[in-house]
Design a protein around this motif. Structure first.
Motif, PDB file in Angstrom:
ATOM      1  N   ARG A   4       0.841  -1.009  -0.111  1.00 28.22           N
ATOM      2  CA  ARG A   4       0.103  -0.114  -0.089  1.00 28.22           C
ATOM      3  C   ARG A   4       1.011   1.387   0.000  1.00 28.22           C
ATOM      4  O   ARG A   4       0.415   2.316  -0.331  1.00 28.22           O
ATOM      5  N   ASP A   5       2.295   1.298   0.477  1.00 31.88           N
ATOM      6  CA  ASP A   5       2.904   2.384   0.336  1.00 31.88           C
ATOM      7  C   ASP A   5       3.781   2.607  -1.103  1.00 31.88           C
ATOM      8  O   ASP A   5       4.385   3.476  -1.178  1.00 31.88           O
ATOM      9  N   LEU A   6       3.754   1.333  -1.747  1.00 30.45           N
ATOM     10  CA  LEU A   6       4.519   1.466  -3.130  1.00 30.45           C
ATOM     11  C   LEU A   6       3.508   1.815  -4.222  1.00 30.45           C
ATOM     12  O   LEU A   6       3.765   2.593  -5.124  1.00 30.45           O
ATOM     13  N   ALA A   7       2.387   1.220  -4.311  1.00 30.23           N
ATOM     14  CA  ALA A   7       1.502   1.175  -5.247  1.00 30.23           C
ATOM     15  C   ALA A   7       0.705   2.434  -5.561  1.00 30.23           C
ATOM     16  O   ALA A   7       0.347   2.928  -4.258  1.00 30.23           O
ATOM     17  N   THR A   8       0.197   2.840  -6.546  1.00 33.67           N
ATOM     18  CA  THR A   8      -0.538   4.134  -6.503  1.00 33.67           C
ATOM     19  C   THR A   8      -1.948   3.379  -6.455  1.00 33.67           C
ATOM     20  O   THR A   8      -2.900   4.332  -5.577  1.00 33.67           O
ATOM     21  N   PHE A   9      -2.278   2.496  -6.738  1.00 34.13           N
ATOM     22  CA  PHE A   9      -3.713   1.960  -6.199  1.00 34.13           C
ATOM     23  C   PHE A   9      -3.860   0.407  -6.613  1.00 34.13           C
ATOM     24  O   PHE A   9      -2.804  -0.107  -7.671  1.00 34.13           O
ATOM     25  N   ILE A  24      -2.945  -4.040  -9.772  1.00 36.12           N
ATOM     26  CA  ILE A  24      -1.808  -3.336  -8.629  1.00 36.12           C
ATOM     27  C   ILE A  24      -1.146  -2.477  -9.660  1.00 36.12           C
ATOM     28  O   ILE A  24      -0.404  -2.982 -10.542  1.00 36.12           O
ATOM     29  N   VAL A  25      -1.339  -1.114  -9.699  1.00 36.96           N
ATOM     30  CA  VAL A  25      -1.037  -0.189 -10.573  1.00 36.96           C
ATOM     31  C   VAL A  25      -0.015   0.808  -9.844  1.00 36.96           C
ATOM     32  O   VAL A  25      -0.129   1.181  -8.654  1.00 36.96           O
ATOM     33  N   PHE A  26       1.218   1.100 -10.425  1.00 36.82           N
ATOM     34  CA  PHE A  26       2.271   1.822  -9.893  1.00 36.82           C
ATOM     35  C   PHE A  26       2.409   3.128 -10.979  1.00 36.82           C
ATOM     36  O   PHE A  26       2.096   3.177 -12.312  1.00 36.82           O
ATOM     37  N   SER A  27       2.766   4.376 -10.434  1.00 40.82           N
ATOM     38  CA  SER A  27       2.947   5.571 -11.022  1.00 40.82           C
ATOM     39  C   SER A  27       4.217   5.537 -11.746  1.00 40.82           C
ATOM     40  O   SER A  27       4.462   6.472 -12.800  1.00 40.82           O
ATOM     41  N   GLU A  28       5.376   4.866 -11.081  1.00 43.81           N
ATOM     42  CA  GLU A  28       6.598   4.927 -12.007  1.00 43.81           C
ATOM     43  C   GLU A  28       7.167   3.346 -12.217  1.00 43.81           C
ATOM     44  O   GLU A  28       6.934   2.561 -11.435  1.00 43.81           O
ATOM     45  N   ARG A  29       7.642   3.355 -13.388  1.00 45.84           N
ATOM     46  CA  ARG A  29       8.090   2.054 -13.750  1.00 45.84           C
ATOM     47  C   ARG A  29       9.077   1.504 -12.737  1.00 45.84           C
ATOM     48  O   ARG A  29       9.150   0.152 -12.330  1.00 45.84           O
ATOM     49  N   GLU A  30       9.908   2.253 -12.229  1.00 41.23           N
ATOM     50  CA  GLU A  30      10.810   1.805 -11.148  1.00 41.23           C
ATOM     51  C   GLU A  30      10.154   1.410  -9.811  1.00 41.23           C
ATOM     52  O   GLU A  30      10.583   0.119  -9.601  1.00 41.23           O
ATOM     53  N   ALA A  68       1.605  -2.139 -14.156  1.00 42.88           N
ATOM     54  CA  ALA A  68       0.822  -3.059 -13.411  1.00 42.88           C
ATOM     55  C   ALA A  68       1.196  -4.319 -13.274  1.00 42.88           C
ATOM     56  O   ALA A  68       1.995  -4.865 -14.070  1.00 42.88           O
ATOM     57  N   ILE A  69       0.707  -4.926 -12.148  1.00 43.87           N
ATOM     58  CA  ILE A  69       0.987  -6.204 -12.005  1.00 43.87           C
ATOM     59  C   ILE A  69      -0.690  -6.850 -11.863  1.00 43.87           C
ATOM     60  O   ILE A  69      -1.267  -6.144 -11.182  1.00 43.87           O
ATOM     61  N   LYS A  70      -1.012  -7.907 -12.456  1.00 42.91           N
ATOM     62  CA  LYS A  70      -2.410  -8.394 -12.094  1.00 42.91           C
ATOM     63  C   LYS A  70      -2.211  -9.739 -11.561  1.00 42.91           C
ATOM     64  O   LYS A  70      -1.474 -10.600 -11.887  1.00 42.91           O
ATOM     65  N   VAL A  71      -3.160 -10.014 -10.719  1.00 44.62           N
ATOM     66  CA  VAL A  71      -3.076 -11.407  -9.989  1.00 44.62           C
ATOM     67  C   VAL A  71      -4.551 -11.796 -10.243  1.00 44.62           C
ATOM     68  O   VAL A  71      -5.614 -11.148  -9.937  1.00 44.62           O
ATOM     69  N   SER A  72      -4.862 -13.199 -10.740  1.00 43.63           N
ATOM     70  CA  SER A  72      -6.209 -13.796 -10.588  1.00 43.63           C
ATOM     71  C   SER A  72      -6.014 -15.077  -9.911  1.00 43.63           C
ATOM     72  O   SER A  72      -5.054 -15.756 -10.151  1.00 43.63           O
ATOM     73  N   LEU A  73      -7.658 -15.368  -9.437  1.00 43.37           N
ATOM     74  CA  LEU A  73      -7.514 -16.440  -8.635  1.00 43.37           C
ATOM     75  C   LEU A  73      -8.813 -16.822  -8.526  1.00 43.37           C
ATOM     76  O   LEU A  73      -9.776 -15.953  -8.714  1.00 43.37           O
ATOM     77  N   PRO A  74      -9.224 -17.997  -8.189  1.00 40.23           N
ATOM     78  CA  PRO A  74     -10.871 -18.209  -8.150  1.00 40.23           C
ATOM     79  C   PRO A  74     -11.585 -17.842  -7.023  1.00 40.23           C
ATOM     80  O   PRO A  74     -10.752 -17.736  -5.863  1.00 40.23           O
ATOM     81  N   ARG A  75     -12.641 -17.297  -7.032  1.00 37.46           N
ATOM     82  CA  ARG A  75     -13.360 -17.003  -6.080  1.00 37.46           C
ATOM     83  C   ARG A  75     -13.875 -18.086  -5.155  1.00 37.46           C
ATOM     84  O   ARG A  75     -14.142 -19.148  -5.600  1.00 37.46           O
ATOM     85  N   LEU A  96      -4.179  -7.969  -0.039  1.00 37.41           N
ATOM     86  CA  LEU A  96      -2.760  -7.640  -0.487  1.00 37.41           C
ATOM     87  C   LEU A  96      -2.129  -6.218  -0.286  1.00 37.41           C
ATOM     88  O   LEU A  96      -0.877  -6.321  -0.368  1.00 37.41           O
ATOM     89  N   LEU A  97      -2.994  -5.437   0.439  1.00 36.89           N
ATOM     90  CA  LEU A  97      -2.168  -4.159   0.902  1.00 36.89           C
ATOM     91  C   LEU A  97      -1.110  -4.184   1.897  1.00 36.89           C
ATOM     92  O   LEU A  97      -0.246  -3.402   1.903  1.00 36.89           O
ATOM     93  N   GLY A  98      -1.254  -5.229   2.722  1.00 33.77           N
ATOM     94  CA  GLY A  98      -0.018  -5.506   3.645  1.00 33.77           C
ATOM     95  C   GLY A  98       1.195  -6.325   3.150  1.00 33.77           C
ATOM     96  O   GLY A  98       1.845  -6.632   3.694  1.00 33.77           O
ATOM     97  N   LEU A  99       1.226  -6.724   1.676  1.00 33.32           N
ATOM     98  CA  LEU A  99       2.346  -7.786   1.335  1.00 33.32           C
ATOM     99  C   LEU A  99       3.569  -6.988   1.483  1.00 33.32           C
ATOM    100  O   LEU A  99       3.686  -5.602   0.968  1.00 33.32           O
ATOM    101  N   GLU A 100       4.447  -7.534   1.876  1.00 32.92           N
ATOM    102  CA  GLU A 100       5.633  -7.108   2.188  1.00 32.92           C
ATOM    103  C   GLU A 100       6.643  -7.160   0.829  1.00 32.92           C
ATOM    104  O   GLU A 100       6.640  -7.938   0.194  1.00 32.92           O
ATOM    105  N   ILE A 101       6.907  -5.969   0.636  1.00 38.01           N
ATOM    106  CA  ILE A 101       7.894  -5.710  -0.749  1.00 38.01           C
ATOM    107  C   ILE A 101       9.401  -5.608  -0.427  1.00 38.01           C
ATOM    108  O   ILE A 101       9.433  -4.246   0.283  1.00 38.01           O
ATOM    109  N   GLY A 102      10.256  -6.172  -0.556  1.00 42.50           N
ATOM    110  CA  GLY A 102      11.422  -6.166  -0.297  1.00 42.50           C
ATOM    111  C   GLY A 102      12.174  -5.256  -1.394  1.00 42.50           C
ATOM    112  O   GLY A 102      11.648  -4.909  -2.141  1.00 42.50           O
ATOM    113  N   LYS A 103      13.364  -5.256  -1.206  1.00 45.56           N
ATOM    114  CA  LYS A 103      14.184  -4.306  -2.078  1.00 45.56           C
ATOM    115  C   LYS A 103      14.414  -5.094  -3.589  1.00 45.56           C
ATOM    116  O   LYS A 103      14.674  -4.341  -4.555  1.00 45.56           O
ATOM    117  N   GLY A 104      14.240  -6.142  -3.535  1.00 40.97           N
ATOM    118  CA  GLY A 104      14.106  -6.842  -4.982  1.00 40.97           C
ATOM    119  C   GLY A 104      15.624  -7.256  -5.076  1.00 40.97           C
ATOM    120  O   GLY A 104      16.525  -7.214  -4.634  1.00 40.97           O
TER     121      GLY A 104
END
Length: 105
Positions: A4-9, A24-30, A68-75, A96-104
């Motif tokens: 939630r701190d990295l994605a635009t929405f 999951i959409v981001f404002s910058e490619r980085e 963006a990153i898209k994730v799909s799964l069964p309901r 998904l908002l609390g998903l930990e994003i490391g430095k990569g």
């Protein structure tokens, strides 16, 4: 850092009566690349956020043209079935908002 701190929405929506998709959409490619390369977007990290989801059922897509990153799964409950509380799946993104994003990598 968490998603939630990295994605635009982040949003969820129905992908037919049997699937839900997350955008999951981001404002910058980085930022997009940081999230993608972090190791967070793998079935082993996503499936546990949605109880009852099998690893093989998680589909994850990197979409740089949409930043963006898209994730799909069964309901868990089919859209409109008895027990469904969110026919359009618009309220399913919260885990998904609390998903930990490391430095990569």
């Amino acid at each position: 850092m968490i998603l939630r701190d990295l994605a635009t929405f982040v949003r969820s929506k129905t992908a037919g009566p049997f699937m839900v998709t997350f955008d999951i959409v981001f404002s910058e490619r980085e930022e997009l690349d940081r999230a993608w390369n972090s190791g967070a977007f793998v079935a082993e990290r996503i499936a546990p956020l949605f109880p009852g989801t099998e690893l093989d059922d998680v589909m994850i897509f990197y979409v740089p043209a949409a930043s963006a990153i898209k994730v799909s799964l069964p309901r868990r409950v089919h859209s409109g079935a008895v027990g469904d509380t969110d026919v359009l799946a618009g309220q399913q993104f919260a885990p998904l908002l609390g998903l930990e994003i490391g430095k990569g990598a």
